[in-house]
Write a protein that holds these residues in place. Structure first.
Motif, PDB file in Angstrom:
ATOM      1  N   ALA A  10       0.905  -1.090   0.010  1.00 20.99           N
ATOM      2  CA  ALA A  10       0.041   0.117   0.170  1.00 20.99           C
ATOM      3  C   ALA A  10       0.906   1.001  -0.072  1.00 20.99           C
ATOM      4  O   ALA A  10       1.418   1.799   1.032  1.00 20.99           O
ATOM      5  CB  ALA A  10      -0.790  -0.067   1.061  1.00 20.99           C
ATOM      6  N   ALA A  11       1.228   1.634  -1.177  1.00 21.57           N
ATOM      7  CA  ALA A  11       2.062   2.851  -1.324  1.00 21.57           C
ATOM      8  C   ALA A  11       1.796   3.951  -0.555  1.00 21.57           C
ATOM      9  O   ALA A  11       0.639   4.427  -0.810  1.00 21.57           O
ATOM     10  CB  ALA A  11       2.217   3.164  -2.860  1.00 21.57           C
ATOM     11  N   TYR A 161     -15.144   0.150   0.512  1.00 19.56           N
ATOM     12  CA  TYR A 161     -14.286   1.137  -0.423  1.00 19.56           C
ATOM     13  C   TYR A 161     -14.598   2.643   0.080  1.00 19.56           C
ATOM     14  O   TYR A 161     -13.594   3.266   0.122  1.00 19.56           O
ATOM     15  CB  TYR A 161     -14.397   0.584  -1.782  1.00 19.56           C
ATOM     16  N   ASP A 162     -15.799   2.648  -0.160  1.00 24.39           N
ATOM     17  CA  ASP A 162     -16.098   4.189   0.318  1.00 24.39           C
ATOM     18  C   ASP A 162     -15.864   4.623   1.660  1.00 24.39           C
ATOM     19  O   ASP A 162     -15.256   5.733   1.642  1.00 24.39           O
ATOM     20  CB  ASP A 162     -17.713   4.389   0.037  1.00 24.39           C
ATOM     21  N   CYS A 163     -15.991   3.683   2.628  1.00 26.90           N
ATOM     22  CA  CYS A 163     -15.491   4.092   4.003  1.00 26.90           C
ATOM     23  C   CYS A 163     -13.979   4.266   4.099  1.00 26.90           C
ATOM     24  O   CYS A 163     -13.405   5.243   4.842  1.00 26.90           O
ATOM     25  CB  CYS A 163     -15.928   3.128   4.999  1.00 26.90           C
ATOM     26  N   MET A 164     -13.176   3.526   3.217  1.00 23.57           N
ATOM     27  CA  MET A 164     -11.650   3.567   3.254  1.00 23.57           C
ATOM     28  C   MET A 164     -11.290   4.888   2.788  1.00 23.57           C
ATOM     29  O   MET A 164     -10.543   5.755   3.094  1.00 23.57           O
ATOM     30  CB  MET A 164     -11.064   2.429   2.506  1.00 23.57           C
ATOM     31  N   GLU A 165     -11.937   5.326   1.486  1.00 26.11           N
ATOM     32  CA  GLU A 165     -11.607   6.510   0.836  1.00 26.11           C
ATOM     33  C   GLU A 165     -11.973   7.680   1.607  1.00 26.11           C
ATOM     34  O   GLU A 165     -11.239   8.812   1.626  1.00 26.11           O
ATOM     35  CB  GLU A 165     -12.385   6.650  -0.653  1.00 26.11           C
ATOM     36  N   LEU A 220      -6.177  -4.823  -1.371  1.00 27.60           N
ATOM     37  CA  LEU A 220      -6.119  -4.471  -2.864  1.00 27.60           C
ATOM     38  C   LEU A 220      -6.418  -3.116  -3.203  1.00 27.60           C
ATOM     39  O   LEU A 220      -6.164  -2.443  -3.904  1.00 27.60           O
ATOM     40  CB  LEU A 220      -7.082  -5.481  -3.550  1.00 27.60           C
ATOM     41  N   PHE A 221      -7.660  -2.761  -2.689  1.00 25.91           N
ATOM     42  CA  PHE A 221      -7.971  -1.267  -2.734  1.00 25.91           C
ATOM     43  C   PHE A 221      -7.280  -0.239  -2.384  1.00 25.91           C
ATOM     44  O   PHE A 221      -7.074   0.755  -3.107  1.00 25.91           O
ATOM     45  CB  PHE A 221      -9.523  -1.281  -1.869  1.00 25.91           C
ATOM     46  N   ASN A 222      -6.666  -0.317  -1.483  1.00 24.45           N
ATOM     47  CA  ASN A 222      -5.674   0.634  -0.842  1.00 24.45           C
ATOM     48  C   ASN A 222      -4.541   0.658  -1.684  1.00 24.45           C
ATOM     49  O   ASN A 222      -4.111   1.796  -1.872  1.00 24.45           O
ATOM     50  CB  ASN A 222      -5.174   0.341   0.741  1.00 24.45           C
ATOM     51  N   ASP A 232      -4.609   4.953   6.152  1.00 28.68           N
ATOM     52  CA  ASP A 232      -3.864   4.521   7.253  1.00 28.68           C
ATOM     53  C   ASP A 232      -4.574   3.000   7.681  1.00 28.68           C
ATOM     54  O   ASP A 232      -5.663   3.033   8.499  1.00 28.68           O
ATOM     55  CB  ASP A 232      -3.638   5.202   8.402  1.00 28.68           C
ATOM     56  N   LEU A 233      -4.089   1.973   7.096  1.00 28.65           N
ATOM     57  CA  LEU A 233      -5.057   0.797   7.239  1.00 28.65           C
ATOM     58  C   LEU A 233      -4.312  -0.375   7.994  1.00 28.65           C
ATOM     59  O   LEU A 233      -3.243  -0.347   8.008  1.00 28.65           O
ATOM     60  CB  LEU A 233      -5.279   0.138   5.974  1.00 28.65           C
ATOM     61  N   ARG A 234      -5.133  -0.918   8.986  1.00 32.15           N
ATOM     62  CA  ARG A 234      -4.998  -2.096   9.812  1.00 32.15           C
ATOM     63  C   ARG A 234      -5.664  -3.160   9.375  1.00 32.15           C
ATOM     64  O   ARG A 234      -6.721  -2.828   9.221  1.00 32.15           O
ATOM     65  CB  ARG A 234      -4.893  -2.003  11.072  1.00 32.15           C
ATOM     66  N   ILE A 235      -5.480  -4.405   9.455  1.00 31.92           N
ATOM     67  CA  ILE A 235      -6.128  -5.341   9.053  1.00 31.92           C
ATOM     68  C   ILE A 235      -5.963  -6.514  10.378  1.00 31.92           C
ATOM     69  O   ILE A 235      -5.001  -6.849  10.986  1.00 31.92           O
ATOM     70  CB  ILE A 235      -6.118  -6.352   7.665  1.00 31.92           C
TER      71      ILE A 235
END
Length: 419
Positions: A10-11, A161-165, A220-222, A232-235
């Motif tokens: 995730a660049a 997707y929308d919530c991540m954006e 993938l989305f990020n 700023d993503l955590r899984i």
């Protein structure tokens, strides 16, 4: 359980994951319910770690009735009284947080009677409008925990997707808690969306049956679709889940993720038979077997005979008559077919859906596409509709997307988190 952080494809976006724990080996037995052991969801693992990933954060969660523990308590009801986590808001998708709305509806803004928490509506909101909702809620971190059904046109992945954006726009951290893909994560199937047909039933270029979990999709989305402004993503991964697992192998309780997805059997056929939403046939809404029953007034035994003659793997078709209680043909008796999947290991839902469209058009003179060409939104292109109209058979239609599907499968591999 230990936390790890890593920059995973995730660049510019921080990505973290909870390391998966070892689980028993999966069985190959075809009998249903013969799983390798109980799967622990992302929430189960987050809670077992004392919500350490959320420490010091004001938390809001995007969830619905599928956000449950293994003993069927809702995660909001579990988190709210727990002093280890500061849960201050809930965000509801299509059908609502508590699941009171039908398809195409939501619950709006209200205070949850059980917890007193403010519930915000995300349905049909995106971009800055949704970012403003997150900002107004006062949260620092947005958590996502919803059961998916494995199909591109199932809207919860586009809520993700929308919530991540929107979280990226609002400067919020985003945490995705994983749950199983109920129809396995073995393969991606079907046409890949043409961006010209982007809608809420398909925002970006993934295949019709994606064969991924929500954390894999988030990665993938990020990396690919939100790379210019990654969140700023955590899984938080599951433990004990194998890509070959159907839902009944997980040991987890099934909660219908939407009113017309009553069982895992529905999910098994949905990525193919939902295409009938784009026609004048009933897709079985208003029956106890939505997406397994298909039909219309004037259809008789010839449709079942024609599709059975194709010898499609893993499935047989019964001549069926039914009267929907709502939606198309409400209160009228219609004829059609019922799908009976007898070998889900070889069953291909997307190919089956195409075969059903081809044979329905050939055996019933009343066949029509919806006047708004909704079929193009569902398939992500005009090609399926125009090829069937031109008389193409099932193999020709399926073969037309082979190159784009192969390219997507190569991309998809980079984000898979389970074996």
């Amino acid at each position: 359980m230990s936390l790890s952080r890593r920059g995973l494809l995730a660049a510019g976006g921080a990505v973290g994951a909870l390391a998966a724990t070892a689980a028993g080996s999966a069985t190959a037995a075809p009998a249903r319910g013969k799983g390798h052991g109980r799967v622990r969801t992302g929430f189960d693992r987050l809670a077992a770690d004392g919500y350490a990933l959320l420490k010091g954060e004001r938390v809001g969660i995007v969830t619905n009735p599928t956000g449950i523990t293994s003993d069927v308590r809702h995660i909001v009801d579990v988190m709210h009284p727990d002093e280890r986590v500061d849960l201050i808001a809930v965000f509801g998708p299509e059908h609502g947080f508590r699941g009171t709305a039908q398809a195409g509806g939501s619950e709006g803004r209200y205070d949850d009677p059980a917890t007193g928490l403010p519930v915000y509506d995300t349905y049909l909101k995106s971009g800055q409008a949704l970012a403003d909702v997150f900002t107004a809620s006062g949260v620092d971190t947005v958590v996502f925990d919803i059961q998916d059904a494995g199909a591109r046109f199932y809207t919860y992945i586009w809520t993700l997707y929308d919530c991540m954006e929107a979280a990226a726009l609002a400067g919020k951290r985003f945490v995705v808690l994983d749950r199983p893909n109920p129809v396995t994560g073995r393969a991606a199937l079907g046409p890949v969306l043409d961006p010209a047909f982007s809608t809420f039933v398909g925002r970006r270029e993934i295949s019709q049956a994606h064969g991924m979990t929500v954390t894999e999709l988030a990665l993938l989305f990020n990396a690919r679709f939100l790379a210019e402004r990654p969140v700023d993503l955590r899984i938080v991964k599951m433990s004990g889940w194998k890509r070959s697992d159907f839902f009944d192998a997980t040991g987890l309780p099934w909660v219908p993720p939407s009113p017309n997805m009553p069982t895992p059997d529905t999910a098994l056929v949905y990525s193919g038979t939902c295409l009938f939403e784009g026609t004048n046939l009933s897709e079985g809404r208003g029956t106890t077997r939505p997406f397994e029953l298909l039909g219309a007034e004037g259809i008789d035994h010839r449709w079942a005979a024609a599709v059975n003659a194709l010898g499609l793997p893993g499935v047989a078709f019964r001549e069926a008559y039914f009267a929907p209680t709502f939606s198309k043909f409400q209160g009228k008796t219609v004829g059609g077919v019922q799908l009976h999947v007898h070998d889900r290991e070889v069953f291909d839902p997307v190919r089956t859906g195409i075969a059903l469209l081809v044979t329905a058009k050939r055996t019933w003179s009343g066949f029509e596409w919806r006047s708004d060409n909704w079929i193009d939104k569902l398939t992500g292109n005009t090609r399926v509709r125009t090829m069937i109209d031109a008389g193409a058979d099932t193999d020709e239609v399926v073969g037309a997307w082979s190159k784009e599907l192969a390219a997507f499968r190569a991309v998809r591999k980079r984000y898979l988190q389970y074996r």
